[in-house]
Design an enzyme around this catalytic site. Structure first.
Site, PDB file in Angstrom:
ATOM      1  N   GLU A 184       0.831  -1.208   0.000  1.00 55.02           N
ATOM      2  CA  GLU A 184       0.000   0.000   0.000  1.00 55.02           C
ATOM      3  C   GLU A 184       0.862   1.253   0.000  1.00 55.02           C
ATOM      4  OE1 GLU A 184      -3.921  -0.716   2.439  1.00 55.02           O
ATOM      5  OE2 GLU A 184      -2.184  -1.456   3.566  1.00 55.02           O
TER       6      GLU A 184
ATOM      7  N   LYS B 171     -11.685   4.049   1.815  1.00 57.38           N
ATOM      8  CA  LYS B 171     -10.648   3.294   1.120  1.00 57.38           C
ATOM      9  C   LYS B 171     -11.407   2.264   0.281  1.00 57.38           C
ATOM     10  CE  LYS B 171      -6.283   1.182   2.398  1.00 57.38           C
ATOM     11  NZ  LYS B 171      -5.457   0.799   3.557  1.00 57.38           N
TER      12      LYS B 171
END
Length: 122
Positions: free
Chosen positions: A21, A99
């Site tokens: 990420e 997200k």
């Protein structure tokens, strides 16, 4: 109390617990609700009597795209703190960080957190 809403602002950031990420990044969405008195701005048609939402957008963009957080909770907290410190006419702010594609082998349309912070708690 009046409300100003900035909905579904889109940014690209490098937030998350997993190394991928932080390396690859991903899209994030941010919603804000600012509580403030908008009556004088409405009566006078004066930008100085309200909050310039284009400026707020740029401040949020700088936070989301300019720094890495492990948790979206920390990202939201930083946004809320910045808004309350920068705009003294805002009484409270609600921040929702979405997200949409967390890197898990599970199937859902994303994860979101929402926090509300009041000026009195500063």
């Amino acid at each position: 109390m009046d409300k100003m809403q900035l909905s579904r602002m889109q940014f690209y950031g490098y937030h998350g617990v997993f190394p991928e990420e932080n390396k690859l990044g991903q899209r994030f969405y941010v919603d804000l609700v600012l509580s403030l008195d908008l009556s004088e701005a409405g009566r006078t048609d004066d930008l100085d009597k309200t909050v310039n939402y284009a400026e707020v957008y740029e401040r949020v963009k700088k936070i989301v795209e300019g720094r890495t957080f492990r948790l979206i909770e920390a990202l939201a907290e930083n946004i809320a703190s910045d808004v309350l410190h920068q705009y003294t006419n805002v009484n409270d702010v609600t921040v929702r960080v979405i997200k949409p594609h967390p890197p898990f082998d599970i199937h859902f349309d994303g994860v979101a957190i929402e926090i509300n912070r009041k000026r009195a708690s500063l």
